[in-house]
Every structure is written in C-alpha cells, then in structure tokens.
Scaffold this active site. Structure first.
Site, PDB file in Angstrom:
ATOM      1  N   CYS A  42      13.901  -2.303  -5.051  1.00 17.16           N
ATOM      2  CA  CYS A  42      12.491  -2.576  -4.800  1.00 17.16           C
ATOM      3  C   CYS A  42      12.016  -3.481  -5.925  1.00 17.16           C
ATOM      4  O   CYS A  42      12.101  -3.104  -7.099  1.00 17.16           O
ATOM      5  CB  CYS A  42      11.692  -1.273  -4.772  1.00 17.16           C
ATOM      6  SG  CYS A  42       9.905  -1.500  -4.597  1.00 17.16           S
ATOM      7  N   CYS A  84      -1.876  -6.184  -9.622  1.00 16.71           N
ATOM      8  CA  CYS A  84      -2.253  -6.393  -8.224  1.00 16.71           C
ATOM      9  C   CYS A  84      -3.772  -6.361  -8.117  1.00 16.71           C
ATOM     10  O   CYS A  84      -4.431  -5.592  -8.825  1.00 16.71           O
ATOM     11  CB  CYS A  84      -1.644  -5.299  -7.345  1.00 16.71           C
ATOM     12  SG  CYS A  84      -2.005  -5.484  -5.572  1.00 16.71           S
ATOM     13  N   SER A 141       1.287  -2.418   5.608  1.00 25.13           N
ATOM     14  CA  SER A 141       0.646  -1.207   5.086  1.00 25.13           C
ATOM     15  C   SER A 141      -0.621  -0.967   5.899  1.00 25.13           C
ATOM     16  O   SER A 141      -1.610  -1.671   5.737  1.00 25.13           O
ATOM     17  CB  SER A 141       0.303  -1.395   3.598  1.00 25.13           C
ATOM     18  OG  SER A 141       1.478  -1.516   2.837  1.00 25.13           O
ATOM     19  N   LEU A 142      -0.569   0.032   6.765  1.00 19.92           N
ATOM     20  CA  LEU A 142      -1.691   0.297   7.663  1.00 19.92           C
ATOM     21  C   LEU A 142      -2.581   1.415   7.113  1.00 19.92           C
ATOM     22  O   LEU A 142      -3.762   1.220   6.856  1.00 19.92           O
ATOM     23  CB  LEU A 142      -1.160   0.654   9.049  1.00 19.92           C
ATOM     24  CG  LEU A 142      -2.132   0.532  10.212  1.00 19.92           C
ATOM     25  CD1 LEU A 142      -2.714  -0.871  10.309  1.00 19.92           C
ATOM     26  CD2 LEU A 142      -1.431   0.907  11.521  1.00 19.92           C
ATOM     27  N   HIS A 143      -2.011   2.617   6.977  1.00 16.04           N
ATOM     28  CA  HIS A 143      -2.614   3.744   6.258  1.00 16.04           C
ATOM     29  C   HIS A 143      -3.868   4.342   6.893  1.00 16.04           C
ATOM     30  O   HIS A 143      -4.427   5.310   6.349  1.00 16.04           O
ATOM     31  CB  HIS A 143      -2.908   3.387   4.800  1.00 16.04           C
ATOM     32  CG  HIS A 143      -1.742   2.814   4.063  1.00 16.04           C
ATOM     33  ND1 HIS A 143      -0.466   3.315   4.211  1.00 16.04           N
ATOM     34  CD2 HIS A 143      -1.651   1.784   3.186  1.00 16.04           C
ATOM     35  CE1 HIS A 143       0.367   2.618   3.453  1.00 16.04           C
ATOM     36  NE2 HIS A 143      -0.332   1.682   2.835  1.00 16.04           N
ATOM     37  N   CYS A 185      -3.207   3.753  -5.016  1.00 18.38           N
ATOM     38  CA  CYS A 185      -2.036   3.097  -5.611  1.00 18.38           C
ATOM     39  C   CYS A 185      -2.205   2.864  -7.102  1.00 18.38           C
ATOM     40  O   CYS A 185      -3.289   2.486  -7.567  1.00 18.38           O
ATOM     41  CB  CYS A 185      -1.797   1.765  -4.894  1.00 18.38           C
ATOM     42  SG  CYS A 185      -0.311   0.901  -5.427  1.00 18.38           S
TER      43      CYS A 185
END
Length: 351
Positions: free
Chosen positions: A106, A113, A217-219, A120
């Site tokens: 990864c 970010c 990334s829906l979440h 996160c």
C-alpha cells in the site's frame, strides 16, 4: 536537489540522458534494470556499465529519492509499516503485506491529504505536497529490497495517504513505470487506484486504456450522510460519483470496488445496507466492507460488532452484490485502512 533523479525516468528519458553523455541507447535498458528491477543504492553496483559512465552518473544524478527512517512489524498479520524520509525532510508511510498468494504493498501519493474525511488519520495535518512519480515508485522499490532474494511484489494499491486523482499526472506516470517489463513488471490488473470520488479524474482515468482496478470510497448510501463523513461529497453528489464509476466499469470492463467503512451507529444499519444495495443493483460492482479502525483523533467513531458487520454483508449479498469484509492487516501498528499519516508512532519502532 541539484542532481537529476533517475528513479521516475522512463526508458526513453533514460535513453535521452545517456545519449547526451555519448552512450548508445542499449545502455538505457541496462540502467533502467539497475534502478527499478534491482533497486541498487550505489552506482558501483552497476557492473555492466563502463566505469566512466558510472562516474558521470554519480556526478549528475541520484539513484534513490527515499531513505528508510523506521519500521514497525505486526507479527500477527506479517505486515510491516515503513516510514520513509524524502529529500526535503517530509515523511511518508507505506505498508508491505506478506500474504499466502504473494506480496502486496500500500503506497502513498501525497504528503498528507486535504480531503478531510472525518474518520481518517491521513488528513489530520492537511496536505503538504504531491509526491513525484519517482517518489511514488521508489516506495515499492525500497520495500522490494526488504524481501528475501527471489521474492517480488506482485500487487500494488494506491491507498496510502493522499488522494491519487489529485496528483493525476505523477500517479499515472508511476503506474506506467510499475508496469515496465524491465523494471518492477507489475501487471496492470494487479494495480488498484483508490479515490474519494474526484469525478473528473475518474472519467479521465477511464480513457487511459489501462486495465487497472478503480476503488471508490463510498462510505454512505446517500448524499446527506456522505457529506457529513466526506467533505468532497459537497462538490460531487453521490449520483455523479456513481455515474463516473459505472462509466469506468463500462469503458474498461473492470469491476469497480466500492470501499465502505462501517462505523458503529453511523452508517452500519440494515437501512444503510438496503439503500446501498439499491444504489449498486445492476452495476459491475464489488463492495469491500471495512470495519472502522481506531484513530486517536477520531474518538467519536467506533468499530461495529461482528454481528452488525455480518448482517450488513448478508443484506448486500441477498441483493446479488458481491461483498467481502476486508481482512485487517497491520492494526497493531496503525497500518490498517484509515490509519496512515506522515509520521510513525514511537511504540514498537525499530531503526
């Protein structure tokens, strides 16, 4: 930096560099292999290059863009997290996962970010800068150096810190470099790009003609909840994001992965699963459920019980949606999904 980095160069760029030094083009293939496949850290190791050329390269170029500063190992899952230092003093984390079917990594695409996802760790300090293509690829090369002789990295996920599609040009060049047969030789089908839903980037990527996997990334299954969890959803609605994802699947023939972090009492109820199944019905889709990993700065969020995770999965599968629950790897060293950042915790550190 003063000197030109070799890692990050394509074969043609290396050929141009060597032509300027009066060398034939076949030397470019040899140099490319030393830089990418063998991952050497010293020009003296390039034994099939003339001594004069090695001296010229040492004067004008640099081999590696990263230095390993620290590592942490999760023995339970055989996962290692590395802290790499960049030339400007910035730091990034990358993860090596040793699994029965091969070695996967990864990797990070930005220092920090700016997406601001509320669950996160990567976004806590904001965005510092984009990584170059060389800095992205060098993470893989540095981790490959850590493997026993004869072992290779077989798959890559661009799911570390940062939003890959906000660093589009460098990310795309890095992906093409990963695939080069004379280098890391990683198949496109074994490369996954994760995005929080940058619609223009998703549509642009679909036109590249590369059979890589797109992970979205829906979440959340609706706009209101998604906007609470992911600020990017205030720019592009869930309808726009899903339309771009479907277009990607249709254009590439690749099944899109929908990442869904399950947060206890927030987005993990039966009603959320039912709504998600309704959204994805008929799509070329795979849902990857990720039980929330603890983040010190996000104490308001908790991991759901295994019963709630199983119930969510069951509802999706009963609607014909292919679903898996991601195996947690590296949770003991803050290396699991949502836990990476540009520093490393001091506990369990080895230098």
């Amino acid at each position: 930096m003063g000197k030109q980095p070799l890692v990050g160069m394509t074969p043609d760029e290396m050929a141009d560099l060597l032509a300027g030094l009066g060398e034939p083009r076949f030397r470019a293939r040899q140099l490319f292999q030393w830089v990418y496949e063998k991952g050497v850290k010293d020009f003296a190791a390039m034994t099939n290059l003339p001594a004069k050329l090695r001296e010229q390269l040492a004067e004008r170029t640099i081999l590696r863009l990263l230095e390993k500063e620290a590592e942490q190992h999760d023995r339970k899952t055989n996962t290692t997290k590395y802290l790499f230092r960049l030339h400007d003093g910035s730091k990034v984390e990358s993860v090596l996962m040793r699994q029965s079917w091969g070695n996967s990594v990864c990797i990070t695409t930005q220092v920090g970010c700016r997406m601001g996802c509320t669950f996160c760790a990567s976004t806590v300090g904001g965005l510092v800068r984009n990584l170059t293509a060389g800095e992205i690829v060098d993470q893989i090369i540095m981790m490959q150096r850590e493997l026993p002789e004869g072992q290779r990295i077989s798959s890559v996920v661009l799911m570390g810190s940062g939003e890959p599609l906000e660093n589009y040009d460098h990310v795309l060049k890095a992906i093409r470099l990963m695939h080069e047969p004379d280098g890391l030789n990683i198949g496109y089908r074994h490369i996954t790009v994760s995005t929080s839903g940058i619609v223009p980037g998703m549509r642009r990527l679909a036109e590249e003609g590369l059979p890589i996997t797109l992970a979205l990334s829906l979440h959340a299954p609706d706009n209101e909840l998604r906007r609470q969890l992911m600020p990017v959803a205030r720019i592009w609605s869930i309808e726009e994001v899903l339309a771009a994802a479907r277009a990607y699947g249709e254009k590439t023939g690749r099944r899109v992965t929908y990442e869904y972090i399950l947060i206890d009492g927030v987005n993990d109820g039966p009603e959320h699963a039912t709504a998600l199944a309704r959204l994805l019905k008929g799509s070329l889709a795979h849902v990857n459920l990720i039980p929330m990993n603890p983040v010190a700065e996000r104490p308001q969020y908790r991991r759901p019980s295994s019963e709630r995770v199983s119930r969510f999965k069951q509802i999706l599968e009963s609607s014909g949606i292919a679903t898996t629950v991601r195996r947690e790897m590296g949770g003991e060293i803050d290396a699991a999904c949502g836990q990476l950042r540009n520093r490393v915790l001091r506990r369990q550190m080895r230098r």
